[in-house]
Enzyme design. Structure first.
Site, PDB file in Angstrom:
ATOM      1  N   VAL A  58       1.200  -1.192  -0.549  1.00 30.15           N
ATOM      2  CA  VAL A  58       0.280   0.391   0.198  1.00 30.15           C
ATOM      3  C   VAL A  58       0.422   1.329  -0.260  1.00 30.15           C
ATOM      4  O   VAL A  58       0.659   2.368  -0.187  1.00 30.15           O
ATOM      5  CB  VAL A  58      -0.725   0.155   1.157  1.00 30.15           C
ATOM      6  CG1 VAL A  58      -2.123  -1.735   1.217  1.00 30.15           C
ATOM      7  CG2 VAL A  58      -0.044  -0.055   2.393  1.00 30.15           C
ATOM      8  N   ASN A  84      -7.444  -1.020   5.700  1.00 35.95           N
ATOM      9  CA  ASN A  84      -7.218  -1.631   7.151  1.00 35.95           C
ATOM     10  C   ASN A  84      -5.558  -2.208   7.350  1.00 35.95           C
ATOM     11  O   ASN A  84      -4.482  -2.890   8.358  1.00 35.95           O
ATOM     12  CB  ASN A  84      -7.566  -2.759   6.928  1.00 35.95           C
ATOM     13  CG  ASN A  84      -7.722  -3.965   7.593  1.00 35.95           C
ATOM     14  OD1 ASN A  84      -7.672  -4.430   9.265  1.00 35.95           O
ATOM     15  ND2 ASN A  84      -6.768  -5.420   7.523  1.00 35.95           N
ATOM     16  N   SER A 136      -7.436   3.596  15.638  1.00 33.72           N
ATOM     17  CA  SER A 136      -7.013   2.240  16.592  1.00 33.72           C
ATOM     18  C   SER A 136      -7.283   3.926  17.636  1.00 33.72           C
ATOM     19  O   SER A 136      -6.545   5.369  17.880  1.00 33.72           O
ATOM     20  CB  SER A 136      -5.117   2.566  16.865  1.00 33.72           C
ATOM     21  OG  SER A 136      -4.685   2.131  17.581  1.00 33.72           O
ATOM     22  N   TYR A 149       3.032   5.310  15.427  1.00 36.12           N
ATOM     23  CA  TYR A 149       1.964   4.810  14.798  1.00 36.12           C
ATOM     24  C   TYR A 149       0.832   5.657  15.396  1.00 36.12           C
ATOM     25  O   TYR A 149      -0.384   5.744  14.772  1.00 36.12           O
ATOM     26  CB  TYR A 149       1.806   3.070  16.022  1.00 36.12           C
ATOM     27  CG  TYR A 149       0.510   2.055  15.865  1.00 36.12           C
ATOM     28  CD1 TYR A 149       0.284   0.927  14.135  1.00 36.12           C
ATOM     29  CD2 TYR A 149      -0.483   1.714  16.020  1.00 36.12           C
ATOM     30  CE1 TYR A 149      -0.181   0.733  14.350  1.00 36.12           C
ATOM     31  CE2 TYR A 149      -1.819   1.268  16.508  1.00 36.12           C
ATOM     32  CZ  TYR A 149      -1.673   0.399  15.166  1.00 36.12           C
ATOM     33  OH  TYR A 149      -2.601  -0.093  16.147  1.00 36.12           O
ATOM     34  N   ALA A 151       0.707   8.738  15.515  1.00 40.44           N
ATOM     35  CA  ALA A 151       0.597  10.072  14.912  1.00 40.44           C
ATOM     36  C   ALA A 151       0.453   9.458  13.646  1.00 40.44           C
ATOM     37  O   ALA A 151      -0.519  10.031  13.067  1.00 40.44           O
ATOM     38  CB  ALA A 151       2.588  10.240  14.488  1.00 40.44           C
ATOM     39  N   LYS A 153      -2.389   6.752  12.745  1.00 42.28           N
ATOM     40  CA  LYS A 153      -3.561   6.709  13.274  1.00 42.28           C
ATOM     41  C   LYS A 153      -4.347   7.808  13.358  1.00 42.28           C
ATOM     42  O   LYS A 153      -5.163   7.809  12.979  1.00 42.28           O
ATOM     43  CB  LYS A 153      -3.359   5.608  14.488  1.00 42.28           C
ATOM     44  CG  LYS A 153      -3.190   4.096  13.901  1.00 42.28           C
ATOM     45  CD  LYS A 153      -3.519   3.205  13.026  1.00 42.28           C
ATOM     46  CE  LYS A 153      -3.436   2.236  13.099  1.00 42.28           C
ATOM     47  NZ  LYS A 153      -3.855   1.537  11.504  1.00 42.28           N
TER      48      LYS A 153
HETATM   49  N1  NAD Z   1      -4.656  -5.992  16.269  1.00 47.44           N
HETATM   50  C1  NAD Z   1      -4.739  -5.065  17.146  1.00 47.44           C
HETATM   51  O1  NAD Z   1      -5.237  -5.060  18.565  1.00 47.44           O
HETATM   52  C2  NAD Z   1      -4.657  -3.300  17.019  1.00 47.44           C
HETATM   53  C3  NAD Z   1      -5.368  -2.278  17.561  1.00 47.44           C
HETATM   54  C4  NAD Z   1      -5.821  -1.618  16.893  1.00 47.44           C
HETATM   55  C5  NAD Z   1      -6.017  -0.884  15.260  1.00 47.44           C
HETATM   56  N2  NAD Z   1      -5.458  -1.936  14.375  1.00 47.44           N
HETATM   57  C6  NAD Z   1      -5.747  -2.052  12.919  1.00 47.44           C
HETATM   58  O2  NAD Z   1      -6.000  -2.439  12.255  1.00 47.44           O
HETATM   59  C7  NAD Z   1      -5.543  -2.920  11.474  1.00 47.44           C
HETATM   60  C8  NAD Z   1      -5.171  -4.502  10.796  1.00 47.44           C
HETATM   61  O3  NAD Z   1      -4.114  -4.988  11.827  1.00 47.44           O
HETATM   62  P1  NAD Z   1      -4.479  -6.306  11.679  1.00 47.44           P
HETATM   63  O4  NAD Z   1      -4.332  -7.019  13.588  1.00 47.44           O
HETATM   64  O5  NAD Z   1      -5.507  -7.859  11.361  1.00 47.44           O
HETATM   65  O6  NAD Z   1      -2.737  -7.308  11.622  1.00 47.44           O
HETATM   66  P2  NAD Z   1      -2.199  -8.179  11.076  1.00 47.44           P
HETATM   67  O7  NAD Z   1      -0.485  -8.022  10.972  1.00 47.44           O
HETATM   68  O8  NAD Z   1      -2.846  -9.205  11.696  1.00 47.44           O
HETATM   69  O9  NAD Z   1      -3.010  -7.986   9.592  1.00 47.44           O
HETATM   70  C9  NAD Z   1      -2.079  -6.655   8.816  1.00 47.44           C
HETATM   71  C10 NAD Z   1      -1.937  -7.294   7.619  1.00 47.44           C
HETATM   72  O10 NAD Z   1      -1.627  -6.072   6.754  1.00 47.44           O
HETATM   73  C11 NAD Z   1      -0.714  -6.616   5.824  1.00 47.44           C
HETATM   74  N3  NAD Z   1       0.526  -5.703   5.317  1.00 47.44           N
HETATM   75  C12 NAD Z   1       0.849  -4.806   6.206  1.00 47.44           C
HETATM   76  N4  NAD Z   1       1.759  -3.875   5.735  1.00 47.44           N
HETATM   77  C13 NAD Z   1       1.753  -4.112   4.764  1.00 47.44           C
HETATM   78  C14 NAD Z   1       1.215  -3.391   3.370  1.00 47.44           C
HETATM   79  N5  NAD Z   1       3.019  -2.648   2.916  1.00 47.44           N
HETATM   80  N6  NAD Z   1       0.976  -3.245   2.160  1.00 47.44           N
HETATM   81  C15 NAD Z   1       0.108  -4.281   2.621  1.00 47.44           C
HETATM   82  N7  NAD Z   1      -0.534  -4.926   3.242  1.00 47.44           N
HETATM   83  C16 NAD Z   1       0.044  -4.835   4.368  1.00 47.44           C
HETATM   84  C17 NAD Z   1      -0.095  -7.907   6.104  1.00 47.44           C
HETATM   85  O11 NAD Z   1       0.193  -8.494   5.237  1.00 47.44           O
HETATM   86  C18 NAD Z   1      -1.620  -8.329   6.928  1.00 47.44           C
HETATM   87  O12 NAD Z   1      -1.878  -9.092   6.208  1.00 47.44           O
HETATM   88  C19 NAD Z   1      -4.220  -2.210  11.139  1.00 47.44           C
HETATM   89  O13 NAD Z   1      -4.805  -0.982  10.575  1.00 47.44           O
HETATM   90  C20 NAD Z   1      -3.671  -2.176  12.297  1.00 47.44           C
HETATM   91  O14 NAD Z   1      -2.831  -0.892  13.076  1.00 47.44           O
HETATM   92  C21 NAD Z   1      -5.622  -3.134  15.168  1.00 47.44           C
END
Ligand code: NAD
Length: 241
Positions: A58, A84, A136, A149, A151, A153
């Site tokens: 991305v 996402n 987040s 992170y 900043a 989000k």
């Molecule tokens: N898990 C948590 O506690 C939490 C809390 C708040 C926000 N989030 C947000 O939710 C979203 C999903 O997180 P998750 O927990 O499922 O994480 P995860 O690590 O399980 O999944 C993230 C996915 O994004 C893909 N990805 C990472 N960098 C990429 C890039 N440059 N281009 C394309 N794909 C890419 C990865 O391959 C992976 O499939 C994220 O934006 C994360 O910041 C997660």
């Protein structure tokens, strides 16, 4: 079938929250494009029918333009974009390298810009669309060890509110989801005793599950949320209240 006939692009759809959303959206009748840089994981979830994988980083605009072109060739339209994909590179301010600061901004903030700008002409031509950005609790309230992170989000919230103002009149809704701590790979490095403390300070006294966030994405992607625009929906068990 709340998404019958719709096409959704879900970035980061190869694992965690994104994968849960891919499965849910497909069950609700949508064609789903997984856009992720993890080719192995992404391909595993293709079904040769209504779930297809497009490999892209991305943070790389050329990659994203090609992926979106591929989605249009395969499905003919895009109604829903879920921004996402996300990463962490945690360190306290004193120890954080500029490379780790920049990397997280590139993926978590600039990536949202790239994907949305790439999809926008398609939604403008259709005169409708749903864009859901993943923020987040760290973007709402800051978090220890997450300068980069938090900043990025918080920036996502700024983009969301700005785009709602710019695009609402064009029939496009832009909202954000702000997850709390969700059980995915992203939090797998947090020690158990810290996770226990997190549970105890969460009014719902548990961690979130990927489906908690996927359900919020579904609501914001469905026609049921047509008059919701520029909103940041906390899905955190009450933690930020
Ligand atoms: N898990 C948590 O506690 C939490 C809390 C708040 C926000 N989030 C947000 O939710 C979203 C999903 O997180 P998750 O927990 O499922 O994480 P995860 O690590 O399980 O999944 C993230 C996915 O994004 C893909 N990805 C990472 N960098 C990429 C890039 N440059 N281009 C394309 N794909 C890419 C990865 O391959 C992976 O499939 C994220 O934006 C994360 O910041 C997660």
């Amino acid at each position: 079938m709340r998404l019958n006939g719709k096409t959704a692009v879900i970035t980061g759809g190869a694992s965690g929250i994104g994968l849960e959303a891919v499965k849910l959206f497909a069950r609700e009748g949508a064609n789903v494009a997984i856009v992720d840089f993890n080719e192995q994981a992404g391909k595993e979830h293709e079904n040769g029918n209504n779930v297809l994988f497009f490999q892209a980083d991305v943070a790389n605009r050329e990659n994203i333009d090609l992926a979106i072109q591929g989605v249009i060739e395969a499905f003919g339209k895009i109604d829903i974009l879920i921004n996402n994909a996300g990463i962490t590179r945690d360190a306290t301010l004193r120890k954080m390298t500029i490379e780790d600061f920049q990397k997280v901004i590139d993926v978590n903030l600039t990536g949202v810009f790239h994907c949305t700008q790439a999809v926008l002409p398609i939604m403008l031509e259709a005169g409708k669309g749903k864009i859901i950005n993943t923020s987040s609790i760290a973007g709402v309230g800051g978090n220890f060890g997450q300068t980069n992170y938090s900043a990025a989000k918080a920036g996502v919230i700024g983009l969301t509110k700005t785009w709602a103002k710019e695009l609402g009149r064009k029939g496009i809704n832009v909202n954000a989801v702000a997850p709390g701590f969700i059980e995915t790979d992203m939090i797998s490095t947090i020690p158990d005793h810290i996770l226990m403390q997190i549970k105890l300070i969460t009014p719902s006294v548990r961690l979130g599950k990927p489906e908690d966030i996927a359900n919020a994405y579904l609501f914001l992607a469905s026609d049921e949320s047509d008059f919701i625009n520029g909103h940041v929906l906390s899905v955190d068990g009450g933690m930020m209240k």
